[in-house]
Design a protein around this motif. Structure first.
Motif, PDB file in Angstrom:
ATOM      1  N   SER A 123      87.875  99.845  36.411  1.00  0.00           N
ATOM      2  CA  SER A 123      87.431 100.291  37.733  1.00  0.00           C
ATOM      3  C   SER A 123      86.171 101.154  37.680  1.00  0.00           C
ATOM      4  O   SER A 123      85.687 101.586  38.721  1.00  0.00           O
ATOM      5  CB  SER A 123      88.555 101.055  38.433  1.00  0.00           C
ATOM      6  N   ASP A 130      82.150 102.092  37.193  1.00  0.00           N
ATOM      7  CA  ASP A 130      80.859 101.429  37.386  1.00  0.00           C
ATOM      8  C   ASP A 130      80.126 101.341  36.043  1.00  0.00           C
ATOM      9  O   ASP A 130      80.303 102.199  35.174  1.00  0.00           O
ATOM     10  CB  ASP A 130      79.987 102.235  38.358  1.00  0.00           C
ATOM     11  N   SER A 161      83.399  93.976  34.259  1.00  0.00           N
ATOM     12  CA  SER A 161      84.114  94.997  35.015  1.00  0.00           C
ATOM     13  C   SER A 161      85.027  94.297  36.002  1.00  0.00           C
ATOM     14  O   SER A 161      84.796  93.140  36.364  1.00  0.00           O
ATOM     15  CB  SER A 161      83.140  95.912  35.747  1.00  0.00           C
ATOM     16  N   GLY A 186      84.700  97.773  39.432  1.00  0.00           N
ATOM     17  CA  GLY A 186      83.485  98.601  39.434  1.00  0.00           C
ATOM     18  C   GLY A 186      82.236  97.762  39.685  1.00  0.00           C
ATOM     19  O   GLY A 186      82.227  96.554  39.459  1.00  0.00           O
ATOM     20  N   ASP A 219      83.129 105.638  34.111  1.00  0.00           N
ATOM     21  CA  ASP A 219      81.842 104.976  34.304  1.00  0.00           C
ATOM     22  C   ASP A 219      81.117 104.856  32.962  1.00  0.00           C
ATOM     23  O   ASP A 219      81.309 105.688  32.069  1.00  0.00           O
ATOM     24  CB  ASP A 219      80.962 105.796  35.257  1.00  0.00           C
TER      25      ASP A 219
END
Lengths: 167, 297
Positions: free
Chosen positions: B133, B135, B149, B152, B116
């Protein structure tokens, strides 16, 4: 030194098609082309002898008018003679078919490598979307919107597959 | 307590203190960087947090995941590269958490796979965030931002004059005082855009099956283009709109204030063309089967 790889060539083919797409005519060429097509003999003997030549020339002109790429290949021998003005929609469809053939060839080279599990949701979403667009193209075969979306989806899918090689 | 009794307690305490070190190695490194220098961060999995501060240096803290080969920080005052190096077979490595403090205006480029990304308070000339994948959450005032992205979700709050953002299956939210140009795309994820009343010169949004909801204002002679295959399009604009608006759909429903929707006599297909105000701008909405709606507020 840039070393040529099969993967690079596959992507290059797609990139080249994208480049050709950007060449727009300065004015709307379709009215002139449609008039010339309308003046052509519909079922003349000479056309029956060389149906692919006329189809190719017509398609090439249309490709220029629409700013679309044209794959330099003759249509199948069994293809019916193109009706004069109604040939415009089929060009987009043919472009989509041609794009799909090239895409699938490129993907076969890239997808030979295993892809990490956490890449799958994105890959599956792109594959589903490409199938949805192709289905939509069957209903609306003259849609430039759908052709552009298909091209963008294929490009992203190939980019992802290419990136997964280094994951 | 008896010495013999104290020993097991001491061992237990020592073990508990060491436990985090087995799971992850703490990081704390500082490097000098010019106020407008450039920072690149590369971390496959875990998390990357970036915070702006008013020092001319970069501080990297956090923890290196178990099994990670090493953390590499190289470069100079102009450009720093922070990279978490994984062994060739990195399947069993634990996630690495990076917390990076950077000068407020330092250019920033972050690339992850499943990690992330969380960026807060930066104001660089260029900001680039990419994940497969993971966020992405970011806020700040980059002059130009590019965010991408795949699966995500992405949530951006920017004051910016040039934004490009895209996802494939993740949802995308872009908001803030957005001026100039913005280009946003999803494939199957839903997309929400809000310029908080600011006027854009150019706005484009597209999706395949994701729904798009955009609320913005159009600069004089500005241009908006929204398109989807099966996703619904919703565009909210102020009542003082000055633009020629056209819409087209194969099988979706179209609506716009005062517009007469033209339907094909035979077969599917509908369209409209409507002029608002002096008609200086240009707006085009197009779908295959999704609905498209323009609303004035």
């Amino acid at each position: 030194m840039n070393e040529r790889t099969p993967i690079g060539e596959a992507e290059l083919r797609l990139a080249l098609r994208g480049l050709r797409r950007d060449i727009e005519p300065a004015r709307d060429l379709w009215p002139d082309i449609a008039a010339r097509i309308g003046a052509l003999p519909r079922q003349g003997a000479s056309r029956r002898r060389h149906p692919w030549l006329l189809s190719l020339a017509t398609a090439a002109s249309l490709a220029a008018a629409l700013g679309l790429a044209w794959q330099l290949r003759a249509p199948p021998a069994t293809a019916p003679a193109m009706p004069a003005v109604a040939s415009a929609p089929s060009l987009v469809e043919r472009e989509a078919d041609s794009l799909t053939v090239q895409y699938q060839a490129a993907l076969r080279e890239l997808d030979a490598h295993p892809v990490p599990a956490n890449w799958q949701p994105g890959i599956e979403a792109l594959d589903r979307s490409a199938a949805e667009i192709r289905e939509a193209l069957r209903a609306q075969p003259d849609s430039r919107l759908l052709l552009e979306r298909l091209r963008a989806t294929y490009t992203r899918r190939l980019a992802l597959a290419r990136r997964a090689l280094y994951a | 307590m008896h010495t013999l009794l104290k020993l097991p307690v001491a061992i237990a305490l020592a073990c508990s203190a060491l436990a985090p070190a087995w799971a992850a190695t703490p990081i704390d490194q500082v490097r000098p960087l010019d106020p407008r220098g450039r920072v690149e961060i590369d971390n496959l999995k875990g998390r990357v947090e970036v915070r702006a501060w008013d020092r001319q240096e970069v501080r990297v803290t956090g923890s290196l995941g178990d099994g990670v080969e090493k953390l590499v920080i190289d470069g100079d005052r102009d450009e720093l590269r922070i990279e978490v190096k994984y062994p060739n077979r990195s399947r069993n490595t634990e996630p690495t958490m990076l917390v990076v403090q950077v000068p407020l205006q330092a250019e920033l480029e972050i690339e992850t796979v499943s990690a992330d990304i969380d960026v807060h308070g930066v104001a660089p000339r260029e900001l680039s965030l990419q994940s497969v994948s993971g966020d992405i959450v970011a806020n700040g005032a980059p002059r130009r931002a590019s965010v991408e992205s795949v699966s995500g979700d992405v949530n951006l709050t920017f004051n910016s004059s040039e934004v490009e953002a895209s996802t494939v299956s993740g949802d995308l939210v872009v908001a803030g005082r957005l001026t100039g140009e913005a280009s946003v795309e999803t494939v199957s994820g839903d997309l929400r855009f809000d310029s908080r009343g600011e006027r854009l010169r150019k706005f484009s949004a597209g999706s395949v099956s994701g729904n798009i909801a955009a609320r913005l204002a159009l600069a004089e002679a500005g241009e908006i283009r929204m398109e989807s295959v099966s996703g619904d399009l919703g565009l909210d604009l102020p009542k003082d709109l000055s633009a020629e608006v056209s819409g087209e759909s194969f099988s979706g429903d179209l609506s716009a204030p005062g517009a007469k929707i033209q339907r094909e006599d035979f077969g599917p297909g509908s369209s409209f063309h409507q002029r608002y105000g002096d008609g200086k701008g240009e707006i085009r909405l197009e779908t295959f089967s999704g609905d498209a709606r323009l609303r004035l507020f």
